[in-house]
Every structure is written in C-alpha cells, then in structure tokens.
Design an enzyme around this catalytic site. Structure first.
Site, PDB file in Angstrom:
ATOM      1  N   GLY A  58       0.809  -1.213   0.000  1.00 35.47           N
ATOM      2  CA  GLY A  58       0.000   0.000   0.000  1.00 35.47           C
ATOM      3  C   GLY A  58       0.836   1.255   0.000  1.00 35.47           C
ATOM      4  O   GLY A  58       0.424   2.278  -0.556  1.00 35.47           O
ATOM      5  N   ASP A  60       4.171   1.486  -1.287  1.00 39.72           N
ATOM      6  CA  ASP A  60       4.873   1.528  -2.578  1.00 39.72           C
ATOM      7  C   ASP A  60       4.065   0.713  -3.593  1.00 39.72           C
ATOM      8  O   ASP A  60       4.421  -0.401  -3.956  1.00 39.72           O
ATOM      9  CB  ASP A  60       6.286   0.969  -2.402  1.00 39.72           C
ATOM     10  CG  ASP A  60       7.148   1.132  -3.656  1.00 39.72           C
ATOM     11  OD1 ASP A  60       6.708   1.819  -4.600  1.00 39.72           O
ATOM     12  OD2 ASP A  60       8.247   0.550  -3.698  1.00 39.72           O
ATOM     13  N   ASN A 106      -8.609   4.737   4.118  1.00 37.24           N
ATOM     14  CA  ASN A 106      -8.378   4.831   2.676  1.00 37.24           C
ATOM     15  C   ASN A 106      -9.443   4.040   1.927  1.00 37.24           C
ATOM     16  O   ASN A 106      -9.940   3.028   2.401  1.00 37.24           O
ATOM     17  CB  ASN A 106      -6.971   4.347   2.316  1.00 37.24           C
ATOM     18  CG  ASN A 106      -6.922   2.875   1.959  1.00 37.24           C
ATOM     19  OD1 ASN A 106      -7.186   2.484   0.817  1.00 37.24           O
ATOM     20  ND2 ASN A 106      -6.607   2.042   2.949  1.00 37.24           N
ATOM     21  N   ARG A 107      -9.778   4.541   0.765  1.00 40.32           N
ATOM     22  CA  ARG A 107     -10.611   3.818  -0.189  1.00 40.32           C
ATOM     23  C   ARG A 107      -9.978   3.978  -1.576  1.00 40.32           C
ATOM     24  O   ARG A 107     -10.628   4.357  -2.537  1.00 40.32           O
ATOM     25  CB  ARG A 107     -12.061   4.305  -0.145  1.00 40.32           C
ATOM     26  CG  ARG A 107     -12.277   5.803  -0.246  1.00 40.32           C
ATOM     27  CD  ARG A 107     -13.769   6.125  -0.339  1.00 40.32           C
ATOM     28  NE  ARG A 107     -14.037   7.548  -0.452  1.00 40.32           N
ATOM     29  CZ  ARG A 107     -14.331   8.345   0.571  1.00 40.32           C
ATOM     30  NH1 ARG A 107     -14.374   7.857   1.798  1.00 40.32           N
ATOM     31  NH2 ARG A 107     -14.572   9.631   0.364  1.00 40.32           N
ATOM     32  N   MET A 108      -8.675   3.699  -1.637  1.00 42.99           N
ATOM     33  CA  MET A 108      -7.890   3.937  -2.847  1.00 42.99           C
ATOM     34  C   MET A 108      -8.398   3.114  -4.022  1.00 42.99           C
ATOM     35  O   MET A 108      -8.499   3.613  -5.143  1.00 42.99           O
ATOM     36  CB  MET A 108      -6.412   3.628  -2.595  1.00 42.99           C
ATOM     37  CG  MET A 108      -5.797   4.407  -1.439  1.00 42.99           C
ATOM     38  SD  MET A 108      -5.813   6.195  -1.656  1.00 42.99           S
ATOM     39  CE  MET A 108      -4.530   6.389  -2.886  1.00 42.99           C
ATOM     40  N   GLY A 109      -8.675   1.821  -3.797  1.00 45.90           N
ATOM     41  CA  GLY A 109      -9.213   1.003  -4.873  1.00 45.90           C
ATOM     42  C   GLY A 109      -8.176   0.445  -5.825  1.00 45.90           C
ATOM     43  O   GLY A 109      -8.392   0.425  -7.057  1.00 45.90           O
ATOM     44  N   PHE A 110      -7.045  -0.034  -5.290  1.00 46.11           N
ATOM     45  CA  PHE A 110      -6.010  -0.675  -6.117  1.00 46.11           C
ATOM     46  C   PHE A 110      -5.562   0.243  -7.261  1.00 46.11           C
ATOM     47  O   PHE A 110      -5.393  -0.189  -8.401  1.00 46.11           O
ATOM     48  CB  PHE A 110      -6.521  -1.998  -6.700  1.00 46.11           C
ATOM     49  CG  PHE A 110      -6.530  -3.162  -5.749  1.00 46.11           C
ATOM     50  CD1 PHE A 110      -6.073  -3.051  -4.450  1.00 46.11           C
ATOM     51  CD2 PHE A 110      -7.009  -4.393  -6.163  1.00 46.11           C
ATOM     52  CE1 PHE A 110      -6.084  -4.131  -3.581  1.00 46.11           C
ATOM     53  CE2 PHE A 110      -7.023  -5.490  -5.311  1.00 46.11           C
ATOM     54  CZ  PHE A 110      -6.569  -5.363  -4.020  1.00 46.11           C
ATOM     55  N   ASN A 135       2.708  -7.903  -3.863  1.00 49.06           N
ATOM     56  CA  ASN A 135       1.309  -8.080  -3.504  1.00 49.06           C
ATOM     57  C   ASN A 135       0.464  -7.936  -4.771  1.00 49.06           C
ATOM     58  O   ASN A 135       0.524  -6.922  -5.456  1.00 49.06           O
ATOM     59  CB  ASN A 135       0.929  -7.020  -2.461  1.00 49.06           C
ATOM     60  CG  ASN A 135      -0.452  -7.209  -1.887  1.00 49.06           C
ATOM     61  OD1 ASN A 135      -1.443  -7.156  -2.603  1.00 49.06           O
ATOM     62  ND2 ASN A 135      -0.520  -7.382  -0.577  1.00 49.06           N
ATOM     63  N   SER A 169      -8.869  -6.506   0.606  1.00 53.16           N
ATOM     64  CA  SER A 169      -9.121  -5.069   0.562  1.00 53.16           C
ATOM     65  C   SER A 169     -10.622  -4.818   0.552  1.00 53.16           C
ATOM     66  O   SER A 169     -11.359  -5.447  -0.206  1.00 53.16           O
ATOM     67  CB  SER A 169      -8.499  -4.462  -0.704  1.00 53.16           C
ATOM     68  OG  SER A 169      -8.949  -3.127  -0.870  1.00 53.16           O
ATOM     69  N   ASN A 171     -11.973  -2.146  -0.558  1.00 51.87           N
ATOM     70  CA  ASN A 171     -12.229  -1.051  -1.490  1.00 51.87           C
ATOM     71  C   ASN A 171     -12.446  -1.480  -2.936  1.00 51.87           C
ATOM     72  O   ASN A 171     -12.594  -0.642  -3.817  1.00 51.87           O
ATOM     73  CB  ASN A 171     -11.070  -0.049  -1.414  1.00 51.87           C
ATOM     74  CG  ASN A 171     -10.896   0.495  -0.009  1.00 51.87           C
ATOM     75  OD1 ASN A 171     -11.866   0.856   0.644  1.00 51.87           O
ATOM     76  ND2 ASN A 171      -9.663   0.512   0.472  1.00 51.87           N
ATOM     77  N   THR A 172     -12.445  -2.791  -3.190  1.00 46.66           N
ATOM     78  CA  THR A 172     -12.832  -3.341  -4.488  1.00 46.66           C
ATOM     79  C   THR A 172     -14.077  -4.183  -4.249  1.00 46.66           C
ATOM     80  O   THR A 172     -13.993  -5.219  -3.580  1.00 46.66           O
ATOM     81  CB  THR A 172     -11.708  -4.204  -5.091  1.00 46.66           C
ATOM     82  OG1 THR A 172     -10.563  -3.381  -5.324  1.00 46.66           O
ATOM     83  CG2 THR A 172     -12.149  -4.831  -6.409  1.00 46.66           C
ATOM     84  N   LYS A 205      -3.185 -12.705   2.240  1.00 47.21           N
ATOM     85  CA  LYS A 205      -3.529 -11.583   3.123  1.00 47.21           C
ATOM     86  C   LYS A 205      -5.026 -11.587   3.400  1.00 47.21           C
ATOM     87  O   LYS A 205      -5.838 -11.531   2.474  1.00 47.21           O
ATOM     88  CB  LYS A 205      -3.110 -10.254   2.495  1.00 47.21           C
ATOM     89  CG  LYS A 205      -3.285  -9.063   3.442  1.00 47.21           C
ATOM     90  CD  LYS A 205      -2.518  -7.855   2.969  1.00 47.21           C
ATOM     91  CE  LYS A 205      -2.547  -6.738   3.989  1.00 47.21           C
ATOM     92  NZ  LYS A 205      -1.677  -5.606   3.636  1.00 47.21           N
ATOM     93  N   ASN A 234      -5.508  -7.100   6.983  1.00 46.84           N
ATOM     94  CA  ASN A 234      -5.717  -5.894   6.184  1.00 46.84           C
ATOM     95  C   ASN A 234      -6.448  -4.846   7.037  1.00 46.84           C
ATOM     96  O   ASN A 234      -6.601  -5.008   8.247  1.00 46.84           O
ATOM     97  CB  ASN A 234      -6.523  -6.263   4.927  1.00 46.84           C
ATOM     98  CG  ASN A 234      -6.146  -5.410   3.733  1.00 46.84           C
ATOM     99  OD1 ASN A 234      -5.982  -4.194   3.858  1.00 46.84           O
ATOM    100  ND2 ASN A 234      -6.018  -6.019   2.571  1.00 46.84           N
ATOM    101  N   GLY A 255      -4.064   1.849  11.397  1.00 48.90           N
ATOM    102  CA  GLY A 255      -3.428   2.643  12.433  1.00 48.90           C
ATOM    103  C   GLY A 255      -3.799   2.184  13.828  1.00 48.90           C
ATOM    104  O   GLY A 255      -4.290   1.067  14.034  1.00 48.90           O
ATOM    105  N   SER A 306       0.801   2.610   8.438  1.00 47.14           N
ATOM    106  CA  SER A 306       0.179   3.853   8.897  1.00 47.14           C
ATOM    107  C   SER A 306       1.019   4.575   9.942  1.00 47.14           C
ATOM    108  O   SER A 306       1.042   5.813   9.988  1.00 47.14           O
ATOM    109  CB  SER A 306      -1.222   3.570   9.455  1.00 47.14           C
ATOM    110  OG  SER A 306      -2.074   3.083   8.442  1.00 47.14           O
TER     111      SER A 306
END
Length: 342
Positions: A58, A60, A106-110, A135, A169, A171-172, A205, A234, A255, A306
C-alpha cells in the site's frame, strides 16, 4: 529530527499529495545500505529475513522504491497491490488522516500503473538482493478475477521473494468474497498452478473482519495448500470509537485503532493453525512493544505502514533496536523462540 520539522508542512497538504511527495523524495535519495542479518535474523517459509520488520503493501504501490525502504532499516519490503491492467482507483478524495486517532482511512481502490510497468521496474533491480514481497490483486472491472490472480502470479513470480495474494481489501467491491471457502480453494489452486513447482512461497492476506468459522476454514485451506504464510490482517471496515471528523468516511481503517483487533486475529489464527503456518502480524503496530506483542501472540514477522505517517522514516530502526532489547531482556536468543510464547 528532519521529519519532525517537515511534518507540519506535509500535514498541511492533501494526504495523497503528501504521499506522492514522500515517494518522490525516496526516489531522489541516495541508496543506502540495506539491513544486514544480526540478532533479529529469522527464517520464514524458507526465506532468510535480516530482521522481522517489513513495510506493508500500500505504501509503494508501483514498486518504485523497495530498495530505499530496505535501506531505512526494514528487513523486507512488500510492494503493490498490482493488477494486470492499470487502473485509476476510486474517485478522490480517498485518503484521510485521522490525526487525533493516529489512524488512516483509505478507499484507494487498487490504483496502480499495471503489471507491465511494475514488471519492468522490478526486473531492473532484481540483482540487488533483499527480501521483496509482491502483492497482487485483480482489476475492479475484471470478468474473471481468479484469472487475474493467475496472470499476476505468472508475471511476478520470477521477480518476487514471495507473492502476497490480496483478497481482503474492502475497497474493491466483491473482492472479500474470495475469502469464502469454495472461492478461496479455487483461487489458490489457480495461483499455485500458475506459480509452478519452483516458484516463490505464496502468502495470503486476510481481513480482520472475520467470523470464527471463516478463520477455521482459511486456516484449514492454508494448511492443505501449504501456503508460505498468512498476513493478518488488512484494514477494517469496523469503526471503533474515533475522535476525528473523518471517522465516518467509507473505506478501510488502519493505524492505532486497529491494534487490538489485529492482535486478536493473530491469536485466533495461531490457535486455528496450531502454529503450523507462519503468520505476518500487521495493523496498528507503532512501536517495538507493539511488534513484540504480535510476535509473542504468534507472528513470525510484522509489518507497519500507517505508523510511518505519524512517526516518520526513523521508525524502522527504532522498532528493530527496541525488539532486540526486548528479546534479550526476556531471555530469548532469537525471534523464532519467542513466536507464540504468550
């Protein structure tokens, strides 16, 4: 000290922009010496780790700075999640600092540049050594997500010390359904076939938001498939008591508020597996004491992410120095001796 001076300026920026600046600063920094094996050296899944502390996936996402992460004191670096095709991720804003809670949502979504760009970048550093986890994930709009994981395995296996299969995750949409027993069996069969007999270990994971029956099923399947390790865990979709005005943002929470839940999940998986499968403890770790508690609960390795937002790049060396002191103070001669000792 430098981070303490820079933190107010970084925290004045949008979190995603600050993160991009951090990656850019690491890319521009001179390459230092990676951590060397010492008192904290340990072996997991046939891999020799100079110390048990890693950077979690997450940070890098595109595999741009793994060697710089190894040079700040991490024993291993996990890049990604990377998907077969590039994808922009979810709409912005999608990353939130919860400063009062020392947390992140976060809700980055890959979001990532796709497999080919990452493959070229990671192939260029292959001879540098160091423990590199890659990953892998599936595209949001994929018609066959299991096929995506198999494709990512074929592409990344030659470059990875270990592969981390991320099905946890939040977020997907629908991704966590792959943790269900029948879906997980089919997914791992496809990944292990694509990896081949001589490929790197496969780590899985998992989410912290699991029922006892889910934990037992995942433990049973992981043992049956002879996975290298389980990464526990996660981000969480639960919301403990939080003070920040961002508390109700959608996405995965990480966190400090995740610490107790993630610690309990390590205990649960250690019990469910009987200690037969290595665990990687992640979630809410911000100090040597946090990492030590995770190890004594059953984790052979630990990861942070985090906490770096709040503690800065000196955190890895503070944790590893503290771990060595704790290990010696309690009379252990190695990290492996302490795993599950609580």
């Amino acid at each position: 000290m430098l981070f303490d001076l820079a933190r107010p300026a970084l925290f004045a920026l949008d979190p995603e922009r600050a993160h991009k600046l951090t990656i850019a600063a690491l890319k521009a920094a001179p390459l230092g010496r990676a951590a060397r094996p010492g008192a904290l050296a340990t072996e997991v899944a046939g891999i020799s780790f100079p110390n048990p502390l890693g950077m979690a996936a997450g940070f890098d996402k595109d595999g741009e700075v793994p060697d710089k992460l190894l040079a700040v004191g991490f024993g291993f670096a996990e890049v990604g999640s990377i998907t077969p095709r590039p994808q922009a991720g979810n709409p912005k804003p999608r990353l939130f600092r919860l400063v009062e809670d020392r947390a992140v949502i976060n809700r980055m979504g890959f979001n990532n540049g796709g497999a080919e760009a990452a493959r070229q970048r990671l192939a260029a550093r292959k001879d540098r050594g160091g423990v590199l986890g890659i990953n892998i994930g599936a595209n949001k709009d994929s018609e066959d997500r299991i096929a995506d994981y198999a494709e990512m395995t074929r592409i990344m296996a030659p470059l990875a010390t270990y592969l981390a299969v991320n099905i946890s995750s939040p977020n997907t949409p629908g991704l966590r359904a792959l943790q269900d027993e029948s879906a997980l069996t089919g997914l791992l069969d496809a990944v292990l076939e694509a990896r081949g007999a001589d490929g790197p270990p496969v780590f899985l994971k998992v989410a912290p938001d699991l029922e006892p029956s889910d934990i037992d099923a995942i433990a049973r399947i992981a043992a049956d498939k002879q996975l290298g390790a389980l990464i526990v865990s996660n981000t969480t979709i639960s919301r403990p008591d939080l003070r920040s005005h961002h508390a109700h943002e959608a996405g995965g929470l990480s966190g400090a508020p995740l610490r107790n839940l993630a610690l309990q999940r390590v205990r649960d998986f250690h019990k469910a597996t009987g200690g037969s499968i290595p665990l990687v403890g992640v979630g809410g770790i911000a100090s040597a004491e946090d990492a030590w508690a995770r190890i004594k609960a059953g984790a052979s390795l630990v990861q942070v992410y985090s906490a770096m937002v709040y503690e800065g790049p000196g955190l890895p060396r503070r944790i590893t120095c503290g771990l060595e002191k704790l290990m010696r103070r309690e009379g252990y001669s190695s990290i492996a001796e302490a795993v599950g000792s609580e």
